[in-house]
Scaffold this motif. Structure first.
Motif, PDB file in Angstrom:
ATOM      1  N   PRO A  38       0.860  -1.180   0.034  1.00  0.00           N
ATOM      2  CA  PRO A  38      -0.048   0.010   0.081  1.00  0.00           C
ATOM      3  C   PRO A  38       0.871   1.311   0.104  1.00  0.00           C
ATOM      4  N   PHE A  39       0.348   2.346  -0.442  1.00  0.00           N
ATOM      5  CA  PHE A  39       1.263   3.564  -0.749  1.00  0.00           C
ATOM      6  C   PHE A  39       1.343   3.958   0.652  1.00  0.00           C
ATOM      7  N   PRO A  40       0.758   4.081   1.869  1.00  0.00           N
ATOM      8  CA  PRO A  40       1.400   4.471   3.013  1.00  0.00           C
ATOM      9  C   PRO A  40       2.699   3.797   3.421  1.00  0.00           C
ATOM     10  N   GLU A  41       2.432   2.486   3.343  1.00  0.00           N
ATOM     11  CA  GLU A  41       3.714   1.641   3.841  1.00  0.00           C
ATOM     12  C   GLU A  41       4.958   2.060   2.649  1.00  0.00           C
ATOM     13  N   LEU A  42       4.990   2.396   1.696  1.00  0.00           N
ATOM     14  CA  LEU A  42       5.978   2.759   0.909  1.00  0.00           C
ATOM     15  C   LEU A  42       6.428   4.028   1.357  1.00  0.00           C
ATOM     16  N   ALA A  43       5.324   4.847   1.544  1.00  0.00           N
ATOM     17  CA  ALA A  43       5.896   6.248   2.141  1.00  0.00           C
ATOM     18  C   ALA A  43       6.601   6.402   3.230  1.00  0.00           C
ATOM     19  N   ARG A  44       6.168   5.566   4.171  1.00  0.00           N
ATOM     20  CA  ARG A  44       6.636   5.539   5.597  1.00  0.00           C
ATOM     21  C   ARG A  44       8.028   5.055   5.330  1.00  0.00           C
ATOM     22  N   ALA A  45       8.217   3.886   4.524  1.00  0.00           N
ATOM     23  CA  ALA A  45       9.560   3.536   4.334  1.00  0.00           C
ATOM     24  C   ALA A  45      10.618   4.527   3.548  1.00  0.00           C
ATOM     25  N   TYR A  46       9.987   5.493   2.876  1.00  0.00           N
ATOM     26  CA  TYR A  46      10.968   6.324   2.147  1.00  0.00           C
ATOM     27  C   TYR A  46      11.242   7.415   3.647  1.00  0.00           C
ATOM     28  N   VAL A  57      14.662  -7.798  -5.007  1.00  0.00           N
ATOM     29  CA  VAL A  57      15.046  -6.696  -4.138  1.00  0.00           C
ATOM     30  C   VAL A  57      13.850  -5.829  -3.659  1.00  0.00           C
ATOM     31  N   THR A  58      13.693  -5.779  -2.350  1.00  0.00           N
ATOM     32  CA  THR A  58      12.491  -4.960  -1.748  1.00  0.00           C
ATOM     33  C   THR A  58      12.919  -3.673  -1.917  1.00  0.00           C
ATOM     34  N   PHE A  59      11.770  -2.762  -1.685  1.00  0.00           N
ATOM     35  CA  PHE A  59      11.838  -1.310  -1.650  1.00  0.00           C
ATOM     36  C   PHE A  59      12.748  -0.799  -0.583  1.00  0.00           C
ATOM     37  N   GLU A  60      12.628  -1.177   0.639  1.00  0.00           N
ATOM     38  CA  GLU A  60      13.844  -0.793   1.555  1.00  0.00           C
ATOM     39  C   GLU A  60      15.240  -1.358   1.157  1.00  0.00           C
ATOM     40  N   GLU A  61      15.498  -2.283   0.737  1.00  0.00           N
ATOM     41  CA  GLU A  61      16.717  -2.492   0.162  1.00  0.00           C
ATOM     42  C   GLU A  61      17.310  -1.795  -0.902  1.00  0.00           C
ATOM     43  N   PHE A  62      16.332  -1.240  -1.618  1.00  0.00           N
ATOM     44  CA  PHE A  62      16.675  -0.379  -2.827  1.00  0.00           C
ATOM     45  C   PHE A  62      17.275   0.906  -2.387  1.00  0.00           C
ATOM     46  N   LEU A  63      16.118   1.568  -1.117  1.00  0.00           N
ATOM     47  CA  LEU A  63      16.502   2.710  -0.556  1.00  0.00           C
ATOM     48  C   LEU A  63      17.688   2.675   0.219  1.00  0.00           C
ATOM     49  N   ALA A  64      18.124   1.643   0.787  1.00  0.00           N
ATOM     50  CA  ALA A  64      19.534   1.692   1.418  1.00  0.00           C
ATOM     51  C   ALA A  64      20.599   1.836   0.649  1.00  0.00           C
ATOM     52  N   GLY A  65      20.363   1.467  -0.563  1.00  0.00           N
ATOM     53  CA  GLY A  65      21.406   1.889  -1.642  1.00  0.00           C
ATOM     54  C   GLY A  65      21.656   3.151  -2.307  1.00  0.00           C
ATOM     55  N   ARG A  66      20.463   3.896  -2.031  1.00  0.00           N
ATOM     56  CA  ARG A  66      20.454   5.154  -2.786  1.00  0.00           C
ATOM     57  C   ARG A  66      20.133   6.433  -1.887  1.00  0.00           C
ATOM     58  N   LEU A  67      19.814   6.114  -0.493  1.00  0.00           N
ATOM     59  CA  LEU A  67      19.619   7.349   0.344  1.00  0.00           C
ATOM     60  C   LEU A  67      20.559   7.499   1.663  1.00  0.00           C
ATOM     61  N   PRO A  68      21.481   8.063   1.623  1.00  0.00           N
ATOM     62  CA  PRO A  68      22.553   8.108   2.568  1.00  0.00           C
ATOM     63  C   PRO A  68      22.038   7.906   4.111  1.00  0.00           C
ATOM     64  N   VAL A  69      20.953   8.665   4.292  1.00  0.00           N
ATOM     65  CA  VAL A  69      20.538   8.444   5.856  1.00  0.00           C
ATOM     66  C   VAL A  69      20.065   7.167   6.324  1.00  0.00           C
ATOM     67  N   CYS A  70      19.898   6.194   5.405  1.00  0.00           N
ATOM     68  CA  CYS A  70      19.422   4.529   5.342  1.00  0.00           C
ATOM     69  C   CYS A  70      20.330   4.020   6.253  1.00  0.00           C
ATOM     70  N   GLY A  71      19.788   3.258   7.231  1.00  0.00           N
ATOM     71  CA  GLY A  71      20.598   2.497   7.888  1.00  0.00           C
ATOM     72  C   GLY A  71      19.799   2.529   9.041  1.00  0.00           C
TER      73      GLY A  71
END
Length: 248
Positions: free
Chosen positions: A188-196, A234-248
């Motif tokens: 659901p989009f709210p899940e994707l938004a919270r992950a971002y 590859v999950t959305f969270e895994e993708f974000l971890a490789g793209r956004l420096p704040v991830c972790g």
């Protein structure tokens, strides 16, 4: 050695398809509006004959939401016929026949042109790339409140996985419409938004908004999803971890 032409070969997908094909020892020509020696505006078609001369397979990745895709496809098909191209591979989108969005209608029309071209052809439909979902969420996060389309989910997929599948198809025989390629999860989009928001270190309240129109209804109905083909890894969270420096 097989010679393969990749249209849109400098784009997000085309660049990775080119890299994958070259790693597999194929001779690859890259076509885009500014890529030498095959700088071609497909909407005009000038110079396309030279680009396809001696080519065995064309992987047609070039596309623009701003229009011109049908004319570009006609030019590619005509040049491919004249050059004796054996195989035309096209990347499309899951739901182009179910969601009445203008860009989707155009992609479906191009599919039909390819199917009726008389060439050997393969069409692969995929769900939305992680990159596109990220771009959308970044735009939605600019105001103080993130307004999300109520009742809509998505199934994002890693573009490198799509590139690997396209390269595999390009190396094979024409296969017609092959099974869809979907991301690993319907979210659901709210899940994707919270992950971002977590990944980017931002805070925004979320507000689900009901929209009007048949395209929105198609998205709410899940016409752009293929849960039975959730084969991406590859999950959305895994993708974000490789793209956004704040991830972790």
């Amino acid at each position: 050695m097989t010679t393969i032409l990749v249209t849109g070969g400098t784009g997000t997908l085309g660049r990775l398809v080119t890299e994958r094909l070259r790693a597999d020892a194929s001779e690859v020509r890259v076509l885009s509006r500014h890529s030498r020696p095959y700088a071609v505006d497909l909407r005009e078609g000038t110079g396309l004959a030279a680009a396809v001369a001696g080519v065995d397979t064309v992987v047609h990745c070039a596309s623009s939401p701003r229009g011109g895709d049908e004319q570009a496809a006609r030019h590619v098909i005509e040049a491919a016929r004249r050059a004796g191209v054996r195989h035309l591979v096209y990347i499309s989108i899951v739901g182009v026949d179910r969601v009445p969005l203008g860009y989707y209608r155009t992609k479906l029309a191009v599919e039909k042109l390819i199917e009726e071209s008389g060439l050997g052809w393969t069409v692969l439909r995929t769900t939305q790339f992680h990159d596109l979902v990220l771009q959308l969420l970044q735009g939605l996060a600019k105001p103080p409140v993130m307004l999300l389309p109520a009742g809509v989910a998505d199934q994002p997929i890693e573009v490198a996985e799509v590139a690997a599948r396209l390269a595999e198809l390009a190396a094979g025989a024409p296969a017609g419409r092959v099974p869809d390629l979907g991301g690993p999860e319907v979210r659901p989009f709210p899940e994707l938004a919270r992950a971002y928001l977590r990944a980017s270190g931002r805070r925004r309240p979320l507000l689900n908004v009901r929209l009007a129109g048949k395209a929105y209804q198609g998205f709410r109905a899940g016409g752009h999803l293929t849960p039975e083909r959730a084969v991406g890894k590859v999950t959305f969270e895994e993708f974000l971890a490789g793209r956004l420096p704040v991830c972790g």
